[in-house]
Scaffold this motif. Structure first.
Motif, PDB file in Angstrom:
ATOM      1  N   SER A  99      -2.695   6.661  10.047  1.00 39.82           N
ATOM      2  CA  SER A  99      -4.143   6.874  10.111  1.00 39.82           C
ATOM      3  C   SER A  99      -4.791   5.679  10.799  1.00 39.82           C
ATOM      4  O   SER A  99      -4.782   4.563  10.266  1.00 39.82           O
ATOM      5  N   ARG A 123      -7.910   5.384  11.216  1.00 35.90           N
ATOM      6  CA  ARG A 123      -9.080   5.068  10.400  1.00 35.90           C
ATOM      7  C   ARG A 123      -8.707   4.114   9.281  1.00 35.90           C
ATOM      8  O   ARG A 123      -9.450   3.183   8.970  1.00 35.90           O
ATOM      9  N   GLN A 124      -7.544   4.326   8.666  1.00 38.48           N
ATOM     10  CA  GLN A 124      -7.102   3.409   7.608  1.00 38.48           C
ATOM     11  C   GLN A 124      -6.826   2.027   8.162  1.00 38.48           C
ATOM     12  O   GLN A 124      -7.103   1.022   7.515  1.00 38.48           O
ATOM     13  N   ARG A 125      -6.242   1.967   9.348  1.00 38.38           N
ATOM     14  CA  ARG A 125      -5.984   0.659   9.958  1.00 38.38           C
ATOM     15  C   ARG A 125      -7.282  -0.099  10.195  1.00 38.38           C
ATOM     16  O   ARG A 125      -7.348  -1.309   9.969  1.00 38.38           O
ATOM     17  N   SER A 130      -5.244   2.320  -0.458  1.00 41.25           N
ATOM     18  CA  SER A 130      -4.828   3.429   0.402  1.00 41.25           C
ATOM     19  C   SER A 130      -5.208   4.768  -0.198  1.00 41.25           C
ATOM     20  O   SER A 130      -5.157   4.971  -1.401  1.00 41.25           O
ATOM     21  N   ARG A 131      -5.591   5.714   0.699  1.00 42.34           N
ATOM     22  CA  ARG A 131      -5.890   7.068   0.275  1.00 42.34           C
ATOM     23  C   ARG A 131      -4.951   8.069   0.917  1.00 42.34           C
ATOM     24  O   ARG A 131      -5.079   9.263   0.688  1.00 42.34           O
ATOM     25  N   LEU A 132      -4.018   7.589   1.735  1.00 43.16           N
ATOM     26  CA  LEU A 132      -3.146   8.512   2.461  1.00 43.16           C
ATOM     27  C   LEU A 132      -1.872   8.845   1.719  1.00 43.16           C
ATOM     28  O   LEU A 132      -1.227   9.831   1.995  1.00 43.16           O
ATOM     29  N   ALA A 141      -2.734  -0.889   6.310  1.00 42.33           N
ATOM     30  CA  ALA A 141      -2.732   0.554   6.088  1.00 42.33           C
ATOM     31  C   ALA A 141      -1.453   0.956   5.379  1.00 42.33           C
ATOM     32  O   ALA A 141      -0.407   0.312   5.521  1.00 42.33           O
ATOM     33  N   TRP A 142      -1.532   2.053   4.634  1.00 40.66           N
ATOM     34  CA  TRP A 142      -0.389   2.493   3.831  1.00 40.66           C
ATOM     35  C   TRP A 142       0.867   2.699   4.678  1.00 40.66           C
ATOM     36  O   TRP A 142       1.953   2.263   4.318  1.00 40.66           O
ATOM     37  N   HIS A 161      -6.879  -3.795   0.067  1.00 40.54           N
ATOM     38  CA  HIS A 161      -7.138  -2.495   0.689  1.00 40.54           C
ATOM     39  C   HIS A 161      -6.504  -1.395  -0.153  1.00 40.54           C
ATOM     40  O   HIS A 161      -5.324  -1.444  -0.473  1.00 40.54           O
ATOM     41  N   ARG A 180     -10.063   0.309   8.521  1.00 38.73           N
ATOM     42  CA  ARG A 180     -10.587  -0.077   7.221  1.00 38.73           C
ATOM     43  C   ARG A 180      -9.830  -1.283   6.665  1.00 38.73           C
ATOM     44  O   ARG A 180     -10.421  -2.181   6.056  1.00 38.73           O
ATOM     45  N   ALA A 181      -8.509  -1.318   6.890  1.00 38.41           N
ATOM     46  CA  ALA A 181      -7.711  -2.451   6.434  1.00 38.41           C
ATOM     47  C   ALA A 181      -8.085  -3.714   7.195  1.00 38.41           C
ATOM     48  O   ALA A 181      -8.144  -4.805   6.620  1.00 38.41           O
TER      49      ALA A 181
END
Length: 227
Positions: free
Chosen positions: A130, A132-134, A150-152, A176-177, A148, A136-137
């Protein structure tokens, strides 16, 4: 098993005197949830068509069950990555790749996670990337290392117990996750590649219990519609 706080619980000692830990299993939680929802909606629609439809509609709906259900299972519920001290098992939608650590060249996360082994490249469906996750991280790191979340995906122990948002064994929770998972698996590959029981060739097995019913259902669906 893996305890709820994410630390592996040591089991009995192995042949080298070191404790044996439970397998680490990674999968996309949103993928599993979406698969369950799709199957539930499909069961409702197909069931309604089979019970209340007229003419060929009930037969068409019944023939469509394997054509829809098995691909959904393959692409949402089936993908998973299992790692232990001897090997990495990547369960993709239509095949399973078993790679002893000595055969693993690298794992990398670009726009998707890839396993490089014996000169070949394999996609790792269970660990989606993701962007987007990167981002956000990265923002979390800029704010001073705030952890951070994770939601993934999440780490599951052998018994299916969730271990939390972070990745067990990750040295940087502010990533990110998918990047955390790749870093942990790469570290396991480097650490275990020299083990005598981690040698051997990469084995690829096709998932015929997914492929065969889907093809049979497709033939049945075409036949019912054509007749």
């Amino acid at each position: 098993m893996t305890e709820s706080h994410g630390r592996p619980r040591p089991g009995p000692a192995g042949s080298d005197g070191e404790p044996v830990y439970a397998d680490r299993v990674y999968r996309s939680v949103p993928g599993v949830i979406s698969g369950v929802l799709l199957l539930a909606v499909a069961a409702w629609l197909i069931g309604d068509a089979a019970l209340n439809g007229s003419g060929k509609t009930p037969w068409v709906s019944l023939a469509a069950i394997p054509v829809f259900a098995f691909p959904v299972i393959a692409y949402t519920l089936r993908p998973a990555v299992r790692a232990d001290e001897r090997r990495l098992v990547v369960r993709n939608p239509l095949r399973t790749i078993t790679a002893p650590w000595a055969a693993v060249d690298a794992l990398r996360a670009g726009y998707s996670v890839e396993l490089l082994a014996e000169g070949k490249k394999y996609q790792v469906w269970a660990v989606p990337v993701s962007l987007r996750q990167r981002k956000r991280a990265a923002r979390a790191r800029e704010r001073g290392g705030e952890q951070h979340s994770s939601r993934l995906g999440m780490v599951l122990g052998a018994g299916g117990t969730p271990s939390g948002a972070g990745v067990q064994g990750s040295t940087d929770p502010n990533r990110a996750w998918s990047d955390q998972v790749v870093a942990v698996l790469q570290e396991m590959a480097e650490r275990n590649a020299s083990r005598p029981d981690a040698a051997g060739p990469v084995v690829v097995r096709w998932c015929w219990w997914i492929i065969a019913p889907t093809l049979a259902g497709l033939i049945a669906l075409i036949t019912v519609i054509a007749v």
